[in-house]
Enzyme design. Structure first.
Site, PDB file in Angstrom:
ATOM      1  CG  HIS A 124       4.521  -0.152   6.667  1.00 22.69           C
ATOM      2  ND1 HIS A 124       5.546  -0.879   6.122  1.00 22.69           N
ATOM      3  CD2 HIS A 124       4.740   1.130   6.290  1.00 22.69           C
ATOM      4  CE1 HIS A 124       6.355  -0.075   5.452  1.00 22.69           C
ATOM      5  NE2 HIS A 124       5.874   1.150   5.528  1.00 22.69           N
TER       6      HIS A 124
ATOM      7  CG  HIS B 275       4.423   6.440   6.495  1.00 24.14           C
ATOM      8  ND1 HIS B 275       5.772   6.541   6.709  1.00 24.14           N
ATOM      9  CD2 HIS B 275       4.260   5.345   5.716  1.00 24.14           C
ATOM     10  CE1 HIS B 275       6.406   5.557   6.076  1.00 24.14           C
ATOM     11  NE2 HIS B 275       5.500   4.814   5.462  1.00 24.14           N
TER      12      HIS B 275
ATOM     13  CG  HIS C 204      11.656   0.667   1.624  1.00 24.51           C
ATOM     14  ND1 HIS C 204      10.479   1.380   1.551  1.00 24.51           N
ATOM     15  CD2 HIS C 204      12.156   0.672   0.369  1.00 24.51           C
ATOM     16  CE1 HIS C 204      10.284   1.791   0.308  1.00 24.51           C
ATOM     17  NE2 HIS C 204      11.293   1.376  -0.434  1.00 24.51           N
TER      18      HIS C 204
ATOM     19  CG  HIS D 140       6.438  -1.900   1.245  1.00 21.95           C
ATOM     20  ND1 HIS D 140       7.736  -2.113   0.884  1.00 21.95           N
ATOM     21  CD2 HIS D 140       6.430  -0.720   1.929  1.00 21.95           C
ATOM     22  CE1 HIS D 140       8.483  -1.115   1.319  1.00 21.95           C
ATOM     23  NE2 HIS D 140       7.707  -0.259   1.960  1.00 21.95           N
TER      24      HIS D 140
ATOM     25  CG  ASP E 181       3.867   2.123   2.704  1.00 23.34           C
ATOM     26  OD1 ASP E 181       4.163   2.969   3.572  1.00 23.34           O
ATOM     27  OD2 ASP E 181       4.541   1.951   1.683  1.00 23.34           O
TER      28      ASP E 181
ATOM     29  CG  HIS F 296       2.747  12.218  -0.027  1.00 23.55           C
ATOM     30  ND1 HIS F 296       3.863  12.607   0.675  1.00 23.55           N
ATOM     31  CD2 HIS F 296       2.956  10.916  -0.358  1.00 23.55           C
ATOM     32  CE1 HIS F 296       4.716  11.594   0.760  1.00 23.55           C
ATOM     33  NE2 HIS F 296       4.184  10.544   0.150  1.00 23.55           N
TER      34      HIS F 296
HETATM   35  O1  DOR Z   1       5.638   5.139  -1.358  1.00 24.15           O
HETATM   36  C1  DOR Z   1       6.080   5.192  -0.213  1.00 24.15           C
HETATM   37  N1  DOR Z   1       5.897   6.260   0.562  1.00 24.15           N
HETATM   38  N2  DOR Z   1       6.752   4.138   0.238  1.00 24.15           N
HETATM   39  C2  DOR Z   1       7.400   4.174   1.414  1.00 24.15           C
HETATM   40  O2  DOR Z   1       7.960   3.189   1.796  1.00 24.15           O
HETATM   41  C3  DOR Z   1       7.426   5.413   2.223  1.00 24.15           C
HETATM   42  C4  DOR Z   1       6.226   6.216   1.943  1.00 24.15           C
HETATM   43  C5  DOR Z   1       6.281   7.614   2.502  1.00 24.15           C
HETATM   44  O3  DOR Z   1       6.792   7.808   3.613  1.00 24.15           O
HETATM   45  O4  DOR Z   1       5.751   8.515   1.858  1.00 24.15           O
END
Ligand code: DOR
Length: 434
Positions: free
Chosen positions: A60, A62, A178, A232, A305, A309
């Site tokens: 998991h 990103h 989710h 999660h 997860d 950002h």
């Molecule tokens: O806090 C989160 N951010 N939870 C998620 O499931 C997605 C993730 C994101 O893509 O930023």
């Protein structure tokens, strides 16, 4: 041949634990292990004082590529993974465009092949992650999707969910969910009723958002005898629902993140938006219920997860308007040692199973073991070493972590993928030639 010498091998894939040397062939595969001094090779890596385990598997992550590469991309995500001891990842599909077409999936998988770690990808359950129309799951399965998910969103329409689950199961691919129903969420990422929510004068995200979806989806999966993964998990009720559902349908699985078993809702008071995450961090009782779930096998996967950002995005005011998520690949092993092994909740072997063979088995990935013939994906780490996390510690493009400033146990000294070193820290001696 390469010999990883003088370490302690812990392989949850085979259950072996012992002070032995590990031999890797020139084909990048494991040859085997034997007591110190019995095996020889032309190249030697000294792993004294370290644990030698299968490379970690994160199902998991990103990497934000395509679409949000100012936060992370396939390359920086891979560097972060390697630095955290990970050699295999499944990428989440909430990119831009989302992974709802064979074209986007094929693009990610083919660019991923150029990276040093093994990259797999999820694909979306529904077109445009809209929750309305089920994608051509067959075509996405043939193109190599490892899992179907609209990560970040639940599948609210029950008929859509049933149709998708049946189709995915007929294709032998799991669905992962989710579980947050937006009708219970006023402002996401912060627990409703928490001191943080009160001090920000917001309602936040009610636990019923998760409980209601886990209840519905485990019930439907049970009815269909289907394979399903709950992502999660954050509430004690959610853990209980999965526990009861698993007793009736062992094909239901659940993952927990290091943040949900390490922190509570109060972290928002001290680290602000860095601790804003979906689903939100909750109470101490919830945190302990997740640990109990990891202990009794209700939750059998730790997934990061990893959600990068930018600083600008996380600095938005008021903080509840900032995006949810935190990076996790470079702190997951340390937090698992600190919160699960050091307090005595889990043996190192059992904790490592949650990070290696369990996720690999669930997703049927060729990873997670040091058995002879397996791909030589390996993490070498010192469980006792302590390191202070700083912004500069990270190889990720982003550094949105609430653990900055913390001293954590466990330092990854070296990571190998297919028998090749893909990361080593400054204190590690590297390969010596015989
Ligand atoms: O806090 C989160 N951010 N939870 C998620 O499931 C997605 C993730 C994101 O893509 O930023």
């Amino acid at each position: 041949m390469l010999l990883i010498a003088n370490g302690t091998i812990i392989d949850p894939g085979t259950g072996f634990e012992g002070k032995e040397d590990l031999l890797i062939g020139d084909d990048g595969k494991i040859v085997g292990h034997a007591p110190y001094g019995e095996l020889t090779a032309d190249r030697i890596l000294d792993a004294s004082g370290c644990i030698v385990a299968p490379g970690l598997v994160d199902t998991h992550s990103h990497f934000r590529d395509p679409g949000f590469t100012y936060k992370e991309d396939l390359h920086t995500g891979s560097l972060a993974a390697a630095a955290g001891g990970y050699t295999t990842v499944i990428l989440m599909a909430n990119t831009k465009p989302p992974v709802d077409s064979v074209e986007t999936l094929t693009d990610i998988l083919s660019r991923g092949k150029k990276e040093a770690i093994h990259i797999y990808s999820a694909a979306n359950v529904t077109r445009g992650m809209s929750g309305r129309k089920v994608n051509d799951l067959e075509a996405l399965a043939h193109a190599g999707a490892s899992v179907f998910t609209d990560d970040g969103k639940p599948i609210l329409d029950e008929a859509v969910f049933r149709a998708a689950l049946e189709k995915a199961n007929s294709l032998g691919i799991p669905v992962s969910l989710h579980e947050e129903d937006p009708q219970y969420i006023r402002e996401n990422g912060i627990n409703a009723g928490s001191k943080a929510a009160l001090s920000l004068h917001i309602t936040g995200s009610d636990r019923m958002a998760e409980i209601s979806m886990v209840e519905r989806d485990t019930r439907i999966a049970e009815e269909l005898g289907a394979r399903l993964l709950i992502q999660h998990i954050s509430t004690k009720e959610g853990v209980d629902l999965v526990r009861r559902a698993r007793a009736r349908n062992p094909r239901i699985h659940a993952e927990a993140t290091p943040q949900h078993f390490s922190l509570t809702e109060d972290a928002v008071l001290t680290t602000g938006s860095l601790a804003k995450v979906n689903p939100p961090l909750r109470t101490e009782e919830d945190r302990l219920a997740i640990i109990h779930g990891l202990q009794d096998g209700t939750i059998d996967i730790i997934a990061t997860d990893h959600a990068p950002h930018s600083t600008e995005e996380k600095s938005v005011t008021p903080l509840w308007k900032a995006p949810s998520g935190m990076i996790g690949l470079e702190t997951a092993l340390s937090l698992s040692i600190q919160k699960l092994v050091e307090p005595g909740y889990l043996a190192m072997m059992d904790m490592l199973a949650l990070l290696t063979c369990n996720p690999a088995d669930y997703y049927r990935l060729p990873a997670g073991t040091l058995a002879p013939g397996a791909c030589a994906d390996i993490v070498i780490f010192d469980p006792a070493a302590r390191r202070t996390i700083t912004k500069d510690s990270f190889h990720s493009k982003s550094h949105n972590s609430p653990f900055i400033g913390e001293e954590l146990p466990g330092a990854v000294r070296c990571t190998l993928a297919s028998g090749r070193i893909i990361y080593q820290d400054n204190s590690f001696g590297g390969i010596s030639k015989k």
